[in-house]
Scaffold this motif. Structure first.
Motif, PDB file in Angstrom:
ATOM      1  N   ALA A  21       0.826  -1.208   0.000  1.00 28.29           N
ATOM      2  CA  ALA A  21       0.000   0.000   0.000  1.00 28.29           C
ATOM      3  C   ALA A  21       0.855   1.249   0.000  1.00 28.29           C
ATOM      4  CB  ALA A  21      -0.923  -0.014   1.213  1.00 28.29           C
ATOM      5  N   GLN A  22       1.941   1.200   0.787  1.00 30.85           N
ATOM      6  CA  GLN A  22       2.840   2.350   0.845  1.00 30.85           C
ATOM      7  C   GLN A  22       3.510   2.574  -0.495  1.00 30.85           C
ATOM      8  OE1 GLN A  22       5.974   2.030   3.739  1.00 30.85           O
ATOM      9  NE2 GLN A  22       6.293   4.234   3.815  1.00 30.85           N
ATOM     10  N   ASN A  23       3.944   1.460  -1.135  1.00 32.29           N
ATOM     11  CA  ASN A  23       4.580   1.569  -2.449  1.00 32.29           C
ATOM     12  C   ASN A  23       3.599   2.116  -3.481  1.00 32.29           C
ATOM     13  OD1 ASN A  23       6.988   0.566  -1.465  1.00 32.29           O
ATOM     14  ND2 ASN A  23       6.591  -1.555  -2.100  1.00 32.29           N
ATOM     15  N   ALA A  24       2.337   1.639  -3.399  1.00 32.33           N
ATOM     16  CA  ALA A  24       1.314   2.121  -4.325  1.00 32.33           C
ATOM     17  C   ALA A  24       1.054   3.601  -4.122  1.00 32.33           C
ATOM     18  CB  ALA A  24       0.019   1.323  -4.141  1.00 32.33           C
ATOM     19  N   SER A  25       1.066   4.022  -2.867  1.00 30.33           N
ATOM     20  CA  SER A  25       0.843   5.432  -2.557  1.00 30.33           C
ATOM     21  C   SER A  25       1.966   6.297  -3.113  1.00 30.33           C
ATOM     22  CB  SER A  25       0.723   5.609  -1.043  1.00 30.33           C
ATOM     23  OG  SER A  25       0.556   6.965  -0.723  1.00 30.33           O
ATOM     24  N   VAL A  26       3.202   5.801  -2.965  1.00 34.93           N
ATOM     25  CA  VAL A  26       4.364   6.536  -3.490  1.00 34.93           C
ATOM     26  C   VAL A  26       4.290   6.612  -5.006  1.00 34.93           C
ATOM     27  CG1 VAL A  26       6.872   6.482  -3.759  1.00 34.93           C
ATOM     28  CG2 VAL A  26       5.847   5.997  -1.530  1.00 34.93           C
ATOM     29  N   GLN A  27       3.931   5.494  -5.629  1.00 28.31           N
ATOM     30  CA  GLN A  27       3.835   5.457  -7.085  1.00 28.31           C
ATOM     31  C   GLN A  27       2.713   6.364  -7.582  1.00 28.31           C
ATOM     32  OE1 GLN A  27       3.026   1.597  -8.811  1.00 28.31           O
ATOM     33  NE2 GLN A  27       4.242   2.065 -10.630  1.00 28.31           N
ATOM     34  N   ALA A  28       1.584   6.344  -6.854  1.00 28.32           N
ATOM     35  CA  ALA A  28       0.462   7.213  -7.235  1.00 28.32           C
ATOM     36  C   ALA A  28       0.863   8.679  -7.185  1.00 28.32           C
ATOM     37  CB  ALA A  28      -0.720   6.955  -6.305  1.00 28.32           C
ATOM     38  N   GLU A  29       1.599   9.057  -6.141  1.00 25.78           N
ATOM     39  CA  GLU A  29       2.052  10.448  -6.016  1.00 25.78           C
ATOM     40  C   GLU A  29       3.013  10.804  -7.125  1.00 25.78           C
ATOM     41  OE1 GLU A  29       1.779  14.151  -4.372  1.00 25.78           O
ATOM     42  OE2 GLU A  29       0.649  12.360  -3.796  1.00 25.78           O
ATOM     43  N   ASP A  30       3.867   9.836  -7.514  1.00 26.47           N
ATOM     44  CA  ASP A  30       4.815  10.072  -8.604  1.00 26.47           C
ATOM     45  C   ASP A  30       4.068  10.291  -9.916  1.00 26.47           C
ATOM     46  OD1 ASP A  30       7.504  10.138  -9.759  1.00 26.47           O
ATOM     47  OD2 ASP A  30       6.950   8.231 -10.703  1.00 26.47           O
ATOM     48  N   PHE A  31       3.058   9.448 -10.183  1.00 25.59           N
ATOM     49  CA  PHE A  31       2.244   9.620 -11.393  1.00 25.59           C
ATOM     50  C   PHE A  31       1.523  10.972 -11.373  1.00 25.59           C
ATOM     51  CE2 PHE A  31       1.727   4.757 -11.789  1.00 25.59           C
ATOM     52  CZ  PHE A  31       2.805   4.681 -12.671  1.00 25.59           C
ATOM     53  N   PHE A  32       0.996  11.338 -10.204  1.00 26.14           N
ATOM     54  CA  PHE A  32       0.271  12.603 -10.085  1.00 26.14           C
ATOM     55  C   PHE A  32       1.195  13.788 -10.359  1.00 26.14           C
ATOM     56  CE2 PHE A  32      -1.066  16.264  -7.506  1.00 26.14           C
ATOM     57  CZ  PHE A  32      -2.309  16.496  -8.075  1.00 26.14           C
ATOM     58  N   ASN A  33       2.395  13.753  -9.818  1.00 25.41           N
ATOM     59  CA  ASN A  33       3.355  14.845 -10.038  1.00 25.41           C
ATOM     60  C   ASN A  33       3.725  14.973 -11.509  1.00 25.41           C
ATOM     61  OD1 ASN A  33       3.420  15.570  -7.331  1.00 25.41           O
ATOM     62  ND2 ASN A  33       5.123  14.219  -6.848  1.00 25.41           N
TER      63      ASN A  33
END
Length: 357
Positions: A21-33
């Motif tokens: 979940a943490q990795n997904a959250s980090v990846q989601a933020e990276d995609f959003f940026n």
């Protein structure tokens, strides 16, 4: 031992889930940026709407609430179903702007959804509890008008102040109007001035233009010409009719520190009139002695213009003569206390125009 092994297994799986979940959250933020960079041309990226949308979609699929909300905005016109889907996902994750908009969707029946007061109120209340200034303002208006809820002026006032304290300019503007008019709250012109100024500083053009008008005329205190002109000029840039009119009069007479410029004044008066300002139409009628401007001013609600038209009707000047109708209209306006009607009636009796002197 089996229960112990099971507990270790549960702990291990829980840890794995947290890490994922943490990795997904980090990846989601990276995609959003990345989406933000392509959407706004940041971090060396050229603006590219297609790439921005693609990265928003990747982030949204990883439950990034702001990305989901941005997809709602992208799809709003072209794909209402998709827009509603992403808005719902964002709101259900507690994204405050999305919750407020969900209230709007159900309140107004947008995105193919039927109007539903119950759902609208539920979402507005959630947004209010989450600190949305816009939703707080909407709820205040509902309680003020008694729409979908029992009318409660005191609670409406609390919500308006709460929204205003969260720097929402519409709430500030409504507070100012209510304090000036005294319709719902006790009249207090100083509090009205305070909230007009606050709303103007937060970018409310209506408040900015009207606040400038009050300061220019010293309506509730001493005139503050320099401050007034700043407000009026800011509002006039956005076509505020009253601000344009006030500035036009200053230019026409070369007053309040502005240069004498009748051509500029005329342009501003025409723009003001087109924006619905009856005073601008009336002024143009007076300086040009033009019945068409009087007719336009009357259509915009000017009783002074109606008095002039009634007088011309008595004279048969510019319009078809009808002494009886013109006199009856002028007399009715005079009985309402309309200043021009009173002056014209006095002139009629003084000169014996259609009546005995």
């Amino acid at each position: 031992m089996k229960p112990r092994r099971l507990s270790f297994l549960v702990l291990f799986l829980w840890t794995v889930c947290c890490v994922c979940a943490q990795n997904a959250s980090v990846q989601a933020e990276d995609f959003f940026n990345k989406a933000e960079a392509y959407n706004n041309g940041l971090n060396g990226c050229e603006k590219n709407a297609a790439l921005a949308q693609d990265f928003y979609l990747k982030a949204a699929n990883l439950n990034h609430p702001t990305a989901q909300y941005n997809l709602f905005r992208i799809y709003f016109d072209e794909n209402p179903d998709n827009a509603f889907k992403w808005l719902t996902k964002s709101a259900e994750q507690g994204y405050v702007p999305a919750m407020g908009v969900m209230g709007n969707v159900h309140y107004m029946g947008l995105l193919g959804q039927p109007k539903d007061a119950g759902k609208a109120l539920d979402w507005y209340k959630k947004a209010v509890d989450a600190g949305s200034p816009e939703a707080t303002y909407v709820m205040a208006r509902l309680y003020l008008d008694g729409q979908y809820v029992e009318r409660d002026v005191n609670y409406a006032y609390i919500l308006l102040e709460k929204s205003a304290e969260l720097n929402y300019h519409e709430a500030m503007y409504v507070l100012a109007i209510q304090y000036e008019d005294g319709n719902y709250f006790e009249r207090d012109t100083q509090k009205a001035l305070y909230w007009y100024e606050k709303a103007a500083k937060e970018g409310n053009i209506e408040a900015c233009g009207y606040y400038g008008h009050l300061l220019l005329n010293g309506t509730y205190g001493e005139k503050e010409i320099a401050k007034a002109l700043i407000c009026l000029e800011n509002a006039a840039e956005y076509g505020h009719p009253l601000a344009l009119y006030d500035l036009a009069i200053c230019y026409y007479y070369g007053s309040n520190g502005l240069e004498h410029d009748k051509d500029k004044a005329k342009q501003m008066l025409i723009q003001s009139s087109e924006g619905g300002c009856a005073d601008a139409s009336l002024f143009l009628a007076d300086v040009n002695n033009d019945i068409n401007w009087y007719l336009k001013a009357a259509e915009q609600g000017s009783l002074q213009a109606e008095a002039e038209i009634a007088y011309y009707m008595i004279l048969g000047k510019y319009i078809e003569r009808d002494k009886a109708q013109g006199f009856a209209k002028l007399e009715a306006l005079a009985n309402q206390g309309v200043s021009r009607a009173l002056a014209l009636m006095a002139d009629i009796y003084a000169t014996g125009t259609g009546v005995k002197r």
